[in-house]
Write an enzyme that holds these catalytic residues in place. Structure first.
Site, mmCIF file in Angstrom:
data_model
loop_
_atom_site.group_PDB
_atom_site.id
_atom_site.type_symbol
_atom_site.label_atom_id
_atom_site.label_comp_id
_atom_site.label_asym_id
_atom_site.label_seq_id
_atom_site.Cartn_x
_atom_site.Cartn_y
_atom_site.Cartn_z
ATOM 1 N N LYS A 272 -12.873 -1.894 -8.793
ATOM 2 C CA LYS A 272 -11.597 -1.548 -9.094
ATOM 3 C C LYS A 272 -10.531 -2.560 -8.346
ATOM 4 C CE LYS A 272 -11.777 1.441 -5.075
ATOM 5 N NZ LYS A 272 -10.399 1.697 -4.265
ATOM 6 N N TYR B 26 12.282 -21.615 7.898
ATOM 7 C CA TYR B 26 13.345 -20.813 7.760
ATOM 8 C C TYR B 26 13.963 -20.170 9.172
ATOM 9 C CZ TYR B 26 13.705 -20.129 2.920
ATOM 10 O OH TYR B 26 13.910 -20.710 1.363
HETATM 11 C C1 LIG Z 1 -14.155 7.246 -4.425
HETATM 12 C C2 LIG Z 1 -14.492 5.708 -3.783
HETATM 13 N N1 LIG Z 1 -15.732 5.597 -3.582
HETATM 14 C C3 LIG Z 1 -16.017 4.179 -3.189
HETATM 15 C C4 LIG Z 1 -15.223 3.404 -2.704
HETATM 16 C C5 LIG Z 1 -15.515 1.953 -2.029
HETATM 17 O O1 LIG Z 1 -15.093 1.798 -0.707
HETATM 18 P P1 LIG Z 1 -15.872 0.749 0.082
HETATM 19 O O2 LIG Z 1 -14.846 -0.563 -0.439
HETATM 20 O O3 LIG Z 1 -15.061 1.065 1.704
HETATM 21 O O4 LIG Z 1 -17.118 0.453 -0.020
HETATM 22 C C6 LIG Z 1 -13.657 3.564 -2.718
HETATM 23 C C7 LIG Z 1 -12.939 2.808 -2.230
HETATM 24 O O5 LIG Z 1 -11.764 3.142 -1.915
HETATM 25 C C8 LIG Z 1 -13.466 5.027 -3.270
HETATM 26 O O6 LIG Z 1 -12.131 5.413 -3.403
#
Ligand SMILES: Cc1ncc(COP(=O)(O)O)c(C=O)c1O
Length: 418
Positions: A59, A285
């Site tokens: 994501k 700045y």
């Molecule tokens: C439901 C869920 N699973 C897994 C992850 C992955 O977490 P990490 O990047 O700490 O491994 C996230 C990240 O926010 C998450 O929201």
């Protein structure tokens, strides 16, 4: 265990040659993403998962690393599951030809759900309302809908509250409109193994999985751990683990480099101007920095619009000319200035490493920048903006580029023939 880290340290020169030859990026500021380092982390995490399958969290554009090239490489390395937050992220992966299962961690309803189902994205049930939406969609389509149910065991953010789930489990298990393939939860404090609340969450989740098995007579795919939980083995009796940050070499526990992970991203640029100034010269700045001695100052074309936060003004060093140079004056939108007085041979065109990189040993760890910013490494890489092209490096050469300005490539090519 300190492991070798293919492709993590070397790519700068090779990347430039390849870019010059094949791809055009007009501005020298770019993020080098070592897909070999990503693959090394994936392989390490797979070992640590001890038999559980790795659901790779990609994501947020793979935490700023570029979701499509990262997912492609992970798929080539054997990944069969991916996790995204929103439907658009899943559609982007499908459009790029990713064939693995894609779990929509944030759920979907309405048009988003229709699109998700059409493109074989697996929605998570994340609330009572999202459960109703899935049931309605399944009724409308006349086909059972595959999903994972997220149980809120104490994060208090997303998921069916665990007591709610326990109560609903018998009805849900008998529900012909849904095919619940997976049951999962998210831990609030797994980055600190000393916090006892993780045990509380795990016990609540255990009760939920037992209730489900009793009602359904079969075990779904269980998953709990993200990077931190996986690295501490917060739980073991699961089918899937969901690391995100650790895949990208980012330490899920705190702001030191994680020695067992390989850094994936290096933010680099080149000096565009060098000036010699007398003592007493104000920089940037607000004239917040005044030289105390005759100084040589190098301007780097990178600023807060690129994701170099203004808070690191006067509080970061970049690597240039074989040494370190402190940033001086405020970071502005497109530019920042470094004091290179003590470094020989820095001139226009000198390569600058702004953050990341290294070969297991700290170069300019993203974690260190996160520490200065009072945040976590995830926010630093996610914050590198779309103005910065991502150059994907494999075997020491650039094999791809992701750029917001990709559509201008033909315009850029014209410059060569003028
Ligand atoms: C439901 C869920 N699973 C897994 C992850 C992955 O977490 P990490 O990047 O700490 O491994 C996230 C990240 O926010 C998450 O929201």
């Amino acid at each position: 265990v300190r492991r070798s880290s293919p492709g993590a340290a070397a790519p700068v020169e090779a990347a430039d040659a390849a870019v010059a030859a094949r791809l055009r990026t007009l501005r020298p500021t770019r993020a080098l993403v070592s897909l070999d380092a990503l693959a090394a982390n994936y392989s390490y995490l797979r070992e640590r998962a001890a038999g559980a399958d790795v659901l790779a969290i990609v994501k947020a554009d793979a935490y700023g690393h570029g979701a499509v090239p990262c997912a492609r490489r992970l798929e080539a390395e054997g990944a069969r599951w991916f996790g995204v937050a929103i439907v658009e992220e899943g559609l982007e992966l499908r459009e790029a030809g990713i064939r693995g299962r894609i779990l929509l961690l944030g759920g979907a309803d309405g048009d988003a759900l229709r699109l998700a189902v059409r493109h074989d994205l697996t929605p998570a049930v994340v609330s009572r309302e999202s459960l109703d939406a899935l049931l309605a969609h399944a009724a409308e389509s006349g086909r059972p809908l595959a999903c994972h149910v997220k149980v809120d065991t104490g994060m208090t953010r997303l998921g069916l509250p665990w007591t709610d789930f326990l109560e609903r489990a018998p009805r849900l298990a008998a529900e012909p409109r849904l095919r619940v393939e997976g049951l999962f939860t998210h831990l609030a404090c797994s980055d600190d193994p000393a916090v006892p609340f993780t045990r509380v969450q795990l016990e609540r989740f255990r009760q939920c999985s037992v209730a489900w098995e009793q009602a359904r007579g079969a075990r779904p795919l269980l998953h709990v751990a993200s990077s931190a939980g996986l690295l501490t083995r917060a739980e073991t009796d699961v089918e899937l683990v969901r690391p995100g940050g650790a895949l990208y070499g980012l330490n899920p526990f705190g702001n030191q480099r994680a020695p067992e992970l390989t850094p994936v991203l290096t933010l680099v640029s080149r000096v565009v101007r060098v000036v010699e100034v007398p003592a007493g010269t104000a920089v940037g700045y607000g004239s917040t920095f005044i030289t105390l001695r005759a100084s040589r100052l190098a301007t780097i074309p990178l600023g807060y619009d690129d994701g170099l936060p203004r808070q690191v003004s006067d509080d970061w060093e970049v690597a240039v000319g074989g040494g370190r140079a402190p940033l001086v004056g405020r970071v502005s939108m497109d530019l920042v200035v470094a004091d290179v007085t003590d470094l020989d041979g820095v001139g226009v065109g000198s390569e600058v490493v702004v953050a990341g990189g290294g070969d297991g040993s700290p170069a300019l760890p993203i974690e260190e920048m996160a520490h200065r910013l009072r945040t976590i490494a995830y926010e630093v890489t996610s914050g590198i903006s779309s103005r910065v092209p991502r150059l994907f490096v494999e075997g020491g050469v650039v094999t791809g580029i992701a750029s917001r300005f990709e559509h201008l490539r033909s315009v850029a090519a014209d410059a060569g023939s003028a």
